[in-house]
Motif scaffolding. Structure first.
Motif, short mmCIF file in Angstrom:
data_model
loop_
_atom_site.label_atom_id
_atom_site.label_comp_id
_atom_site.label_asym_id
_atom_site.label_seq_id
_atom_site.Cartn_x
_atom_site.Cartn_y
_atom_site.Cartn_z
N ALA A 186 0.86 -1.19 0.00
CA ALA A 186 0.00 0.00 0.00
C ALA A 186 0.88 1.23 0.00
CB ALA A 186 -0.92 0.00 1.21
N PHE A 187 0.75 2.06 -1.01
CA PHE A 187 1.53 3.30 -1.15
C PHE A 187 0.60 4.47 -0.82
CE2 PHE A 187 3.62 0.17 -3.71
CZ PHE A 187 4.96 0.47 -3.68
N VAL A 188 1.04 5.33 0.10
CA VAL A 188 0.21 6.43 0.59
C VAL A 188 0.71 7.75 0.02
CG1 VAL A 188 -0.58 7.67 2.63
CG2 VAL A 188 -0.35 5.19 2.69
N ILE A 189 -0.24 8.54 -0.48
CA ILE A 189 0.06 9.86 -1.04
C ILE A 189 -0.79 10.86 -0.28
CG2 ILE A 189 0.21 11.27 -3.11
CD1 ILE A 189 -0.07 8.63 -4.72
N SER A 190 -0.19 11.55 0.69
CA SER A 190 -0.91 12.59 1.43
C SER A 190 -0.93 13.87 0.61
CB SER A 190 -0.22 12.84 2.77
OG SER A 190 -0.27 11.70 3.59
N ALA A 191 -1.96 14.69 0.82
CA ALA A 191 -2.13 15.94 0.06
C ALA A 191 -1.93 15.69 -1.43
CB ALA A 191 -1.15 17.00 0.56
N SER A 192 -2.62 14.67 -1.92
CA SER A 192 -2.38 14.21 -3.29
C SER A 192 -3.11 15.08 -4.30
CB SER A 192 -2.83 12.76 -3.44
OG SER A 192 -4.22 12.64 -3.25
N THR A 193 -2.57 15.07 -5.51
CA THR A 193 -3.21 15.70 -6.67
C THR A 193 -3.15 14.71 -7.82
OG1 THR A 193 -1.12 16.73 -7.37
CG2 THR A 193 -2.55 18.04 -5.95
N GLY A 194 -3.98 14.90 -8.80
CA GLY A 194 -3.96 14.00 -9.95
C GLY A 194 -5.02 12.92 -9.83
N ASN A 195 -5.28 12.26 -10.96
CA ASN A 195 -6.30 11.22 -10.99
C ASN A 195 -5.70 9.87 -10.67
OD1 ASN A 195 -5.23 10.03 -13.45
ND2 ASN A 195 -6.11 11.78 -14.53
N SER A 196 -6.55 8.89 -10.46
CA SER A 196 -6.09 7.58 -10.00
C SER A 196 -5.18 6.88 -11.02
CB SER A 196 -7.29 6.69 -9.66
OG SER A 196 -8.10 6.48 -10.80
N ALA A 197 -5.49 7.01 -12.31
CA ALA A 197 -4.66 6.34 -13.33
C ALA A 197 -3.25 6.90 -13.34
CB ALA A 197 -5.31 6.48 -14.70
N THR A 198 -3.14 8.23 -13.26
CA THR A 198 -1.82 8.86 -13.26
C THR A 198 -1.05 8.50 -12.00
OG1 THR A 198 -2.62 10.71 -14.60
CG2 THR A 198 -0.60 11.06 -13.34
N THR A 235 -1.37 5.88 -10.10
CA THR A 235 -0.98 4.47 -10.14
C THR A 235 0.28 4.27 -10.97
OG1 THR A 235 -3.30 3.79 -9.91
CG2 THR A 235 -1.75 2.15 -10.75
N GLN A 236 0.31 4.88 -12.15
CA GLN A 236 1.48 4.75 -13.02
C GLN A 236 2.71 5.36 -12.37
OE1 GLN A 236 1.46 7.03 -16.74
NE2 GLN A 236 2.26 5.22 -17.79
N GLN A 237 2.55 6.53 -11.75
CA GLN A 237 3.70 7.18 -11.10
C GLN A 237 4.24 6.32 -9.96
OE1 GLN A 237 1.83 10.96 -10.11
NE2 GLN A 237 3.00 12.02 -11.70
N VAL A 238 3.35 5.72 -9.18
CA VAL A 238 3.78 4.91 -8.05
C VAL A 238 4.46 3.63 -8.52
CG1 VAL A 238 2.93 3.53 -6.11
CG2 VAL A 238 2.17 5.89 -6.39
N GLN A 239 3.99 3.03 -9.60
CA GLN A 239 4.67 1.86 -10.15
C GLN A 239 6.12 2.20 -10.52
OE1 GLN A 239 1.50 1.05 -13.14
NE2 GLN A 239 1.70 -1.09 -12.49
N GLN A 240 6.31 3.35 -11.14
CA GLN A 240 7.67 3.79 -11.51
C GLN A 240 8.48 4.11 -10.27
OE1 GLN A 240 6.73 7.07 -14.10
NE2 GLN A 240 6.18 5.75 -15.82
N GLN A 241 7.86 4.72 -9.25
CA GLN A 241 8.54 5.03 -8.00
C GLN A 241 8.99 3.75 -7.30
OE1 GLN A 241 6.12 7.33 -5.32
NE2 GLN A 241 7.82 7.85 -3.96
N ALA A 242 8.13 2.74 -7.29
CA ALA A 242 8.47 1.46 -6.66
C ALA A 242 9.65 0.80 -7.35
CB ALA A 242 7.26 0.53 -6.67
N ALA A 243 9.70 0.90 -8.66
CA ALA A 243 10.80 0.31 -9.40
C ALA A 243 12.11 1.03 -9.10
CB ALA A 243 10.50 0.34 -10.90
N VAL A 295 -7.43 4.18 -4.37
CA VAL A 295 -8.53 4.89 -3.70
C VAL A 295 -8.12 6.34 -3.52
CG1 VAL A 295 -10.05 4.96 -1.70
CG2 VAL A 295 -9.12 2.75 -2.49
N VAL A 296 -8.89 7.24 -4.10
CA VAL A 296 -8.65 8.67 -3.96
C VAL A 296 -9.79 9.28 -3.16
CG1 VAL A 296 -8.30 10.86 -5.15
CG2 VAL A 296 -7.42 8.75 -6.17
#
Length: 423
Positions: free
Chosen positions: A333-345, A347-355, A369-370
């Motif tokens: 579970a990756f948490v983004i506080s004070a987040s901006t952007g839609n769920s698809a974007t 998700t893709q950003q977090v996949q790249q961050q995890a890598a 979940v947003v």
């Protein structure tokens, strides 16, 4: 008295339990079919199997005294509900802060002195700033932001500790976050009591932690629980307040334990002379909180929770290994506080961050979940609405005036306080 509580989130559940203890007959109305409000379970699936998730990964801390006391009173076993750990704010490379299991405030000072990857300049600057907060009684001018509080702090200490703590506690970036509220959280967590800074990582879903137990207790005491029932309007009548939902019912007192925009809708429709309350409730700005759930067979973290280097392109601040918290293998579970952007974007950003930061490739999306209105923006000089709205009409929730930001502890304290004001 007959008391209606509108909303079965953490504040509403706390209010219902306390009002019942005080001898009132309580009825809860909740529009959702799942209790918990903005901290509740959601259903999903992974590899074709049903999966229970949360609408946002939450952390409790040892300083949440009222929440923990209420859970204990309701029969929730802390050791089964949480994994308790000393405060740890470490990154995948092992750098960062890890407090020893010592009495407060020795644990905080020892953790700072032994922080990995910090220079002595980083450590001394943080000790100097923390000592200044303590000598100043953990207070500051009301207009100061967290960034203002930390002038003179080494950049690495600011980026590695203060900014992640601030955004996780207040869900507001440090440059916009209220210094007064941040200092209250730091005082209670790090300096007020031993174990106050401990991380309590949930092993159960958020609805099971407190709301389910509260509603079961309430039903056993003769209270009424209406899930999936939305209150359309409220109106003052000679004998109290009339609620219009599936049917019309009259109550002596009403507690609005719903989000501020929904509470404002009901107050406006009631015709109550509450212009100042409405103005303050409607002026609140909100921050989003997003949780990206990713899965790959045998994906592992070296500890249950890690901090992440966050940026616009790599937005997550924390990642949790749900398998180490009793969940399925390979679920993160990756948490983004004070987040901006839609769920698809996201998700893709977090996949790249995890890598890049964790070396984990092949993580597949499970659910993102947003929560667009997860919390209010906890900014300096913010005027939060009071619990009293009109005669016989009260409000509770993490947004109501009080010393805490939008946290579970703030919600519970507000609910308890509202119940004690019933007259």
């Amino acid at each position: 008295m007959k008391v209606a509580i509108i909303g079965a989130g953490w504040a509403g559940c706390a209010a219902a339990v306390e009002a019942t203890r005080l001898g009132h007959h309580v009825t809860i109305f909740e529009a959702s079919r799942t209790a918990g409000g903005r901290a509740r379970r959601v259903m999903s699936s992974v590899a074709g199997q049903p999966l229970v998730l949360d609408n946002g990964q939450h952390i409790l801390i040892g300083a949440y005294a009222e929440t923990l006391r209420l859970m204990q009173d309701l029969g929730v076993d802390e050791s089964a509900a949480f994994l308790r750990l000393p405060l740890t704010m470490q990154f995948p490379d092992g750098s960062g802060l890890k407090l020893p299991n010592w009495p407060s405030p020795l644990d905080a000072f020892a953790g700072i002195l032994t922080a990995h990857g910090w220079t002595w300049a980083d450590k001394i600057s943080l000790l100097r700033v923390a000592l200044g907060w303590r000598l100043g009684g953990f207070s500051c001018p009301p207009g100061q932001s967290v960034s203002d509080l930390c002038r003179g702090l080494a950049p690495n200490a600011m980026a590695s500790l203060i900014e992640p703590l601030c955004v996780s506690a207040l869900n507001t970036p440090a440059e916009r976050a209220c210094g007064q509220v941040f200092l209250r959280v730091m005082r209670d967590a790090l300096f007020a009591q031993s174990g106050g800074s401990n991380l309590l990582l949930p092993r159960l879903d958020l609805s099971a932690l407190l709301p389910d137990a509260a509603l079961a207790w309430l039903a056993a005491q003769g209270g009424s629980v209406g899930l999936g029932v939305r209150v359309q309007a409220i109106a003052p009548v000679a004998s109290g307040w009339e609620l219009r939902a599936d049917t019309c019912n009259t109550f002596d007192r009403v507690v609005l334990a719903c989000p501020p925009h929904e509470a404002a809708r009901l107050v406006q429709s009631s015709g109550a002379a509450a212009h100042d309350w409405l103005a303050q409730a409607r002026s609140l700005q909100h921050e989003a909180l997003s949780t990206v759930y990713l899965h790959a067979p045998h994906a592992r973290l070296r500890q249950p929770m890690l901090a992440l280097r966050s940026s616009a392109a790599e937005p997550a601040q924390f990642v949790f290994d749900r398998h180490q918290l009793g969940g399925p293998d390979g679920l993160l579970a990756f948490v983004i506080s004070a987040s901006t952007g839609n769920s698809a974007t996201l998700t893709q950003q977090v996949q790249q961050q995890a890598a890049r930061q964790l070396g984990l490739t092949g993580l597949q999306p499970v659910q993102t979940v947003v929560e667009k209105r997860a919390t209010f923006a906890c900014t300096p000089n913010l005027q939060r609405p009071d619990s009293r709205i009109a005669p016989g009409l009260l409000a509770c929730g993490d947004y109501i005036a009080g010393p805490y930001p939008a946290t579970l502890e703030g919600a519970v304290r507000s609910g308890l306080a509202a119940a004690r004001q019933l007259q």
